[in-house]
Design a protein around this motif. Sequence first.
Motif, mmCIF file in Angstrom:
data_model
loop_
_atom_site.group_PDB
_atom_site.id
_atom_site.type_symbol
_atom_site.label_atom_id
_atom_site.label_comp_id
_atom_site.label_asym_id
_atom_site.label_seq_id
_atom_site.Cartn_x
_atom_site.Cartn_y
_atom_site.Cartn_z
ATOM 1 N N CYS A 166 0.972 -1.283 0.093
ATOM 2 C CA CYS A 166 0.140 -0.037 0.012
ATOM 3 C C CYS A 166 0.911 1.163 -0.029
ATOM 4 O O CYS A 166 0.389 2.265 -0.724
ATOM 5 C CB CYS A 166 -1.134 0.219 1.242
ATOM 6 N N TRP A 167 1.878 1.297 0.747
ATOM 7 C CA TRP A 167 2.556 2.561 0.895
ATOM 8 C C TRP A 167 4.053 2.709 -0.005
ATOM 9 O O TRP A 167 4.311 3.892 -0.401
ATOM 10 C CB TRP A 167 2.784 2.662 2.478
ATOM 11 N N MET A 168 4.627 1.783 -0.243
ATOM 12 C CA MET A 168 5.793 1.820 -0.769
ATOM 13 C C MET A 168 5.805 2.351 -2.293
ATOM 14 O O MET A 168 6.467 3.097 -2.699
ATOM 15 C CB MET A 168 6.508 0.509 -1.035
ATOM 16 N N PRO A 169 4.845 1.971 -3.174
ATOM 17 C CA PRO A 169 4.769 2.477 -4.493
ATOM 18 C C PRO A 169 4.442 3.949 -4.442
ATOM 19 O O PRO A 169 5.205 4.525 -5.273
ATOM 20 C CB PRO A 169 3.353 1.471 -5.163
ATOM 21 N N PHE A 170 3.659 4.445 -3.736
ATOM 22 C CA PHE A 170 3.420 5.894 -3.820
ATOM 23 C C PHE A 170 4.490 6.705 -3.257
ATOM 24 O O PHE A 170 4.850 7.833 -3.805
ATOM 25 C CB PHE A 170 2.175 6.453 -3.087
ATOM 26 N N SER A 171 5.359 6.133 -2.153
ATOM 27 C CA SER A 171 6.267 6.793 -1.614
ATOM 28 C C SER A 171 7.296 6.939 -2.614
ATOM 29 O O SER A 171 8.260 8.135 -2.776
ATOM 30 C CB SER A 171 6.938 6.160 -0.639
ATOM 31 N N LEU A 172 7.615 5.989 -3.390
ATOM 32 C CA LEU A 172 8.768 5.879 -4.578
ATOM 33 C C LEU A 172 8.494 6.724 -5.478
ATOM 34 O O LEU A 172 9.033 7.591 -6.182
ATOM 35 C CB LEU A 172 9.137 4.544 -4.981
ATOM 36 N N GLY A 177 6.352 9.228 -5.700
ATOM 37 C CA GLY A 177 6.423 10.714 -5.363
ATOM 38 C C GLY A 177 7.722 11.673 -5.303
ATOM 39 O O GLY A 177 7.934 12.669 -5.702
ATOM 40 N N LEU A 178 8.654 10.583 -5.035
ATOM 41 C CA LEU A 178 10.031 11.002 -5.244
ATOM 42 C C LEU A 178 10.781 11.244 -6.549
ATOM 43 O O LEU A 178 11.549 11.900 -7.054
ATOM 44 C CB LEU A 178 11.118 10.322 -4.261
ATOM 45 N N LEU A 179 10.239 10.170 -7.383
ATOM 46 C CA LEU A 179 10.598 9.765 -8.971
ATOM 47 C C LEU A 179 10.025 10.677 -9.824
ATOM 48 O O LEU A 179 10.624 11.139 -10.791
ATOM 49 C CB LEU A 179 10.743 8.364 -9.005
ATOM 50 N N GLY A 180 8.767 10.988 -9.699
ATOM 51 C CA GLY A 180 7.854 11.653 -10.988
ATOM 52 C C GLY A 180 8.041 13.179 -10.482
ATOM 53 O O GLY A 180 8.580 13.611 -9.807
ATOM 54 N N ASP A 181 7.454 13.655 -11.731
ATOM 55 C CA ASP A 181 7.257 15.083 -11.621
ATOM 56 C C ASP A 181 5.849 15.367 -12.372
ATOM 57 O O ASP A 181 4.965 14.526 -12.736
ATOM 58 C CB ASP A 181 8.363 15.862 -12.326
ATOM 59 N N ALA A 182 5.626 16.661 -12.498
ATOM 60 C CA ALA A 182 4.294 17.372 -13.018
ATOM 61 C C ALA A 182 4.099 16.649 -14.333
ATOM 62 O O ALA A 182 2.840 16.495 -15.020
ATOM 63 C CB ALA A 182 4.464 18.874 -13.235
ATOM 64 N N SER A 183 5.040 16.345 -15.263
ATOM 65 C CA SER A 183 4.850 15.786 -16.553
ATOM 66 C C SER A 183 4.692 14.440 -16.713
ATOM 67 O O SER A 183 4.484 13.839 -17.821
ATOM 68 C CB SER A 183 6.039 16.186 -17.282
ATOM 69 N N SER A 184 4.919 13.749 -15.415
ATOM 70 C CA SER A 184 4.458 12.204 -15.454
ATOM 71 C C SER A 184 3.087 12.139 -15.612
ATOM 72 O O SER A 184 1.993 12.642 -15.272
ATOM 73 C CB SER A 184 5.130 11.620 -13.970
ATOM 74 N N PRO A 185 2.567 10.949 -16.244
ATOM 75 C CA PRO A 185 1.413 10.467 -16.546
ATOM 76 C C PRO A 185 0.461 10.455 -15.220
ATOM 77 O O PRO A 185 0.918 9.726 -14.507
ATOM 78 C CB PRO A 185 1.502 9.044 -17.234
ATOM 79 N N PRO A 186 -0.422 10.980 -15.382
ATOM 80 C CA PRO A 186 -1.438 10.879 -14.140
ATOM 81 C C PRO A 186 -1.793 9.684 -13.668
ATOM 82 O O PRO A 186 -2.391 9.337 -12.518
ATOM 83 C CB PRO A 186 -2.432 11.946 -14.357
ATOM 84 N N LEU A 187 -1.988 8.705 -14.592
ATOM 85 C CA LEU A 187 -2.412 7.428 -14.520
ATOM 86 C C LEU A 187 -1.522 6.610 -13.613
ATOM 87 O O LEU A 187 -2.067 5.747 -12.544
ATOM 88 C CB LEU A 187 -2.671 6.628 -15.702
ATOM 89 N N TYR A 188 -0.432 6.936 -13.758
ATOM 90 C CA TYR A 188 0.555 6.368 -12.796
ATOM 91 C C TYR A 188 0.596 6.608 -11.151
ATOM 92 O O TYR A 188 0.523 6.003 -10.480
ATOM 93 C CB TYR A 188 2.071 6.463 -13.197
ATOM 94 N N THR A 189 0.153 8.022 -11.143
ATOM 95 C CA THR A 189 0.002 8.581 -10.098
ATOM 96 C C THR A 189 -1.059 7.901 -9.330
ATOM 97 O O THR A 189 -1.034 7.716 -8.033
ATOM 98 C CB THR A 189 -0.273 10.047 -9.956
ATOM 99 N N TYR A 190 -2.148 7.792 -9.841
ATOM 100 C CA TYR A 190 -3.482 7.218 -9.330
ATOM 101 C C TYR A 190 -3.201 5.617 -8.993
ATOM 102 O O TYR A 190 -3.836 4.940 -8.122
ATOM 103 C CB TYR A 190 -4.572 7.362 -10.030
ATOM 104 N N ALA A 191 -2.456 4.953 -9.913
ATOM 105 C CA ALA A 191 -2.085 3.507 -9.844
ATOM 106 C C ALA A 191 -1.327 3.318 -8.434
ATOM 107 O O ALA A 191 -1.407 2.273 -7.949
ATOM 108 C CB ALA A 191 -1.263 3.125 -10.866
ATOM 109 N N THR A 192 -0.558 4.452 -8.054
ATOM 110 C CA THR A 192 0.178 4.453 -6.710
ATOM 111 C C THR A 192 -0.676 4.904 -5.507
ATOM 112 O O THR A 192 -0.512 4.673 -4.230
ATOM 113 C CB THR A 192 1.571 4.955 -6.963
ATOM 114 N N LEU A 193 -1.398 5.974 -5.570
ATOM 115 C CA LEU A 193 -2.199 6.607 -4.564
ATOM 116 C C LEU A 193 -3.326 5.929 -4.200
ATOM 117 O O LEU A 193 -3.622 5.968 -2.986
ATOM 118 C CB LEU A 193 -2.395 8.137 -5.202
ATOM 119 N N VAL A 194 -3.829 5.290 -4.976
ATOM 120 C CA VAL A 194 -5.363 4.484 -4.479
ATOM 121 C C VAL A 194 -4.949 3.430 -3.629
ATOM 122 O O VAL A 194 -5.603 2.994 -2.579
ATOM 123 C CB VAL A 194 -5.826 3.943 -5.937
ATOM 124 N N PRO A 195 -3.888 2.492 -3.922
ATOM 125 C CA PRO A 195 -3.596 1.618 -2.745
ATOM 126 C C PRO A 195 -3.126 2.229 -1.369
ATOM 127 O O PRO A 195 -3.552 1.755 -0.329
ATOM 128 C CB PRO A 195 -2.115 0.865 -3.399
#
Length: 328
Positions: free
Chosen positions: A258-264, A266-284
């Motif tokens: 639940c916690w490791m994907p979004f933590s990583l 959030g450190l590696l991505g930026d505003a230009s990253s695909p939002p779908l990946y953000t939600y794939a890590t934030l939803v868990p």
Amino acid sequence: MILNTSDLGWDESSGADPFFPLDQLDNSTEVPPLTVWGVALCVSGTLIATENAIVVTTILATPSLRAPVFLLLASLGLADLLAGVALILHFLFLFCMEPSDWSELVTSGLLVTSLIASLCSLMGVALDRYLSLSHALTYGSGQSRRWAAVLLLLVWVGACVIGAGPVMGWHCLDKPNSCSVAQPLTRTYLSLLCGGFLVIVIVTLQLYAGICRVARRHAHAIATQRHFLPSNQSYANKHSSGRGFSRLILVLSVFVGCWMPFSLWGLLGDASSPPLYTYATLVPAAGSSLLNPILYSLRNKDIRKVLLQACCPHRCAHNTHIHNPVDV
């Protein structure tokens, strides 16, 4: 950090951001139509808020549930309850009112506060397990309860202060170039947040590793005395240890998953990253608020007994004893 509009009809090749279209909010203030995502948002928020409200009410309304572990479980339930309320508010702001920067910042702040408090409470539960095994004779006294209450107060004060960052001006609504993968949070803010998440995750894993070491020592001590035990009792101890190890693996798997994907991310991505990946890590990470009551609170025998007495008072009238051992 939150969903700003419907993703129905979004074409990935268009380059538009279906989740955080800051420029679209400036051009239109119309309330978007209700979507499947909106229904899922409302239902999940309601489920999270309901089950955690039951846990918090059960613990606070039962005087016998005042051991440190129950204070930690109440804190965990309150944090997850806040996450459910934030999802419901986001649904109301998004689909029942005109979208605004203020509503976006408030719901983001609530989610940040709830995630910090929830993760710190989970670390506290792991610490409680470790201390209850390594200091079984002294842990759980009145002094331990006072220390647990003080630490939880500090955790909540810190979570509220950090969560107030977006509302107090630490956001990127006026500077889109500084946005993180979770708008409206800035990349600096989210990097510090996710860095803290990783530290807490690592500390929690270390605590569970310590629990395994202590459990092995206990198992070795039991093994040296095995010839003094009846064969059926020896088998019961082995069976209980196997079940405990399986539960530990399940808890750790859910926790890390639940916690490791979004933590990583959030450190590696930026505003230009695909939002779908953000939600794939934030939803868990948000989904952990739905699983925590099941994995922690509702597995506790004392809490289950109180709930059973509340639902079936006549059935449990003959047995009102509350157990002291912690089964979390």
